[in-house]
Design an enzyme around this catalytic site. Structure first.
Site, PDB file in Angstrom:
ATOM      1  CG  HIS A 104      89.405  42.834 142.405  1.00  0.00           C
ATOM      2  ND1 HIS A 104      89.189  43.720 143.432  1.00  0.00           N
ATOM      3  CD2 HIS A 104      88.168  42.487 141.961  1.00  0.00           C
ATOM      4  CE1 HIS A 104      87.883  43.895 143.607  1.00  0.00           C
ATOM      5  NE2 HIS A 104      87.248  43.142 142.724  1.00  0.00           N
ATOM      6  CB  SER A 114     100.633  43.902 141.468  1.00  0.00           C
ATOM      7  OG  SER A 114      99.415  44.183 140.796  1.00  0.00           O
ATOM      8  CD  GLU A 125      97.547  45.983 142.861  1.00  0.00           C
ATOM      9  OE1 GLU A 125      96.621  45.195 142.565  1.00  0.00           O
ATOM     10  OE2 GLU A 125      98.574  46.123 142.166  1.00  0.00           O
ATOM     11  N   PRO A 201      85.470  49.239 139.306  1.00  0.00           N
ATOM     12  CG  PRO A 201      84.597  48.022 137.535  1.00  0.00           C
ATOM     13  CD  PRO A 201      85.788  48.099 138.425  1.00  0.00           C
ATOM     14  CB  THR A 232      77.016  32.486 137.916  1.00  0.00           C
ATOM     15  OG1 THR A 232      76.049  31.453 138.089  1.00  0.00           O
ATOM     16  CG2 THR A 232      78.334  31.877 137.477  1.00  0.00           C
ATOM     17  CG  ASP A 284      73.080  32.384 140.178  1.00  0.00           C
ATOM     18  OD1 ASP A 284      71.838  32.466 140.262  1.00  0.00           O
ATOM     19  OD2 ASP A 284      73.654  31.661 139.345  1.00  0.00           O
ATOM     20  CB  THR A 287      72.053  27.582 139.768  1.00  0.00           C
ATOM     21  OG1 THR A 287      72.542  28.554 138.816  1.00  0.00           O
ATOM     22  CG2 THR A 287      70.797  26.935 139.224  1.00  0.00           C
ATOM     23  CG  ASP A 292      74.105  27.956 136.258  1.00  0.00           C
ATOM     24  OD1 ASP A 292      74.248  29.116 136.725  1.00  0.00           O
ATOM     25  OD2 ASP A 292      73.339  27.118 136.777  1.00  0.00           O
TER      26      ASP A 292
END
Length: 365
Positions: A104, A114, A125, A201, A232, A284, A287, A292
């Site tokens: 980010h 920042s 931000e 995004p 993950t 995830d 795991t 991983d």
């Protein structure tokens, strides 16, 4: 506001680690439990174009090198490593939160810390709609590492918050079982942080939108898929994926990649319609908490929580890379390390009127 005082004060006190961590978490949670506001894609893209022009700085990036602090703060990496280990022992989600904080930061104004700045007028931000999902444990990990570095007289006020964040992100990966890699250092801290500069995004992005955003940062589709693998060790709040679990009356239907039916029922139990804003789920499902390639196996099983994750497998143009990383962890690790190096060079600042080495990560000197 109490939030400003909690966050700004956290970096100036090196004692009472647990108490400080709790107060900071409570302070930021009050800000981060709000639903993420939606920005229009066209407006986001237009703003991103302006930001990306300022992020391209090859001359500044050329100053980066692994041994930058060898004679300035020779114990730097050991200090940060030990501090991150303590943070991870205190919080299960600190590793994922710190890694996400690094992305980010770099993706907005460049890798200049920042994201850590707290402005007295609230225009910064970390209080923008797109940063509301950042976890306080990530901020606390960096603040604690900064305090540990400055405790060494040889290092005090000589290491940038941006470099400490980069090292803390690496340690979060390594200590979670991920690849070890050299971190290029030599960044200076920025002096500007505003809500309007944040364009990131969204969870409902399709592959075209994801590629457009990452391409603007100089990153390829493979880089994007590899960096997404950082999920993950990540968590997310119910409000980021609840629309994949239920049909809301009167809501305009949106494309959502397929979800495993048994997994959907499981997630409805985790996030019922009256879910708590503080409830989180692991990204995830294979795991969790281990760095991983389980994230990609999750996508193959149609158990990706975020639409923007599952689309990487649903779209035929990116599916082959997901399958490759799911079958070959070494290939994923290699691609992740390469993408992190590229990410860490974005928007690097040199000493001057617009950059400095902050004494306190949450405010300019």
């Amino acid at each position: 506001k109490p939030v400003r005082h909690e966050l700004a004060g956290a970096a100036s006190h090196t004692s009472g680690r647990a108490r400080k961590g709790n107060s900071l978490r409570e302070a930021i949670e009050r800000e981060t439990d709000r639903p993420m506001a939606k920005l229009g894609w066209l407006a986001s893209l237009a703003a991103a174009v302006v930001v990306v022009v300022t992020l391209r700085s090859p001359l500044a990036a050329a100053q980066l090198r692994p041994g930058y602090y060898a004679s300035i703060c020779p114990n730097l990496e050991t200090i940060v490593r030990n501090s991150v280990r303590q943070s991870m022992a205190q919080s299960q989600i600190s590793a994922g939160a710190t890694l996400r904080l690094f992305f980010h930061d770099c993706a907005v104004r460049g890798c200049d810390a920042s994201i850590m700045i707290v402005n007295s007028n609230g225009d910064d931000e970390w209080r923008s709609p797109d940063d509301q999902s950042l976890k306080p444990q990530g901020f606390q990990t960096v603040l604690d590492a900064k305090a540990a570095v400055d405790k060494d007289p040889q290092c005090r006020y000589k290491v940038s918050c941006a470099d400490i964040l980069a090292l803390a992100a690496r340690e979060s990966v390594v200590q979670s079982g991920g690849p070890n890699y050299q971190v290029e250092l030599g960044r200076y801290d920025g002096k500007v942080s505003t809500k309007s500069s944040v364009v990131l995004p969204h969870v409902d992005f399709n592959l075209d939108k994801l590629n457009a955003f990452f391409s603007g940062l100089g990153l390829s589709q493979t880089d994007m898929i590899a960096l997404s693998g950082g999920h993950t060790i990540g968590v997310t709040h119910c409000d980021k994926f609840v629309r994949r679990l239920y049909t809301f009356k009167g809501a305009r239907p949106q494309y959502s990649p397929p979800m495993n039916l048994a997994f959907l029922r499981q997630m409805r139990g985790t996030c019922p319609l009256n879910y708590s804003p503080t409830t989180v789920a692991m990204l995830d499902a294979v795991t969790p908490n281990k760095f991983d390639n389980g994230y990609y196996q999750t996508l193959q099983q149609q158990k990706g929580l975020l639409s923007s994750d599952q689309v990487l497998f649903a779209d035929r143009r990116s599916r082959a890379t997901v399958n490759h990383f799911a079958a070959n962890q070494t290939a994923f690790f290699d691609a992740f390390v390469a993408a992190m190096a590229k990410l860490g060079r974005i928007g690097v600042k040199t000493a001057g009127s617009d950059a400095e080495i902050r004494r306190v990560c949450t405010k300019v000197n």
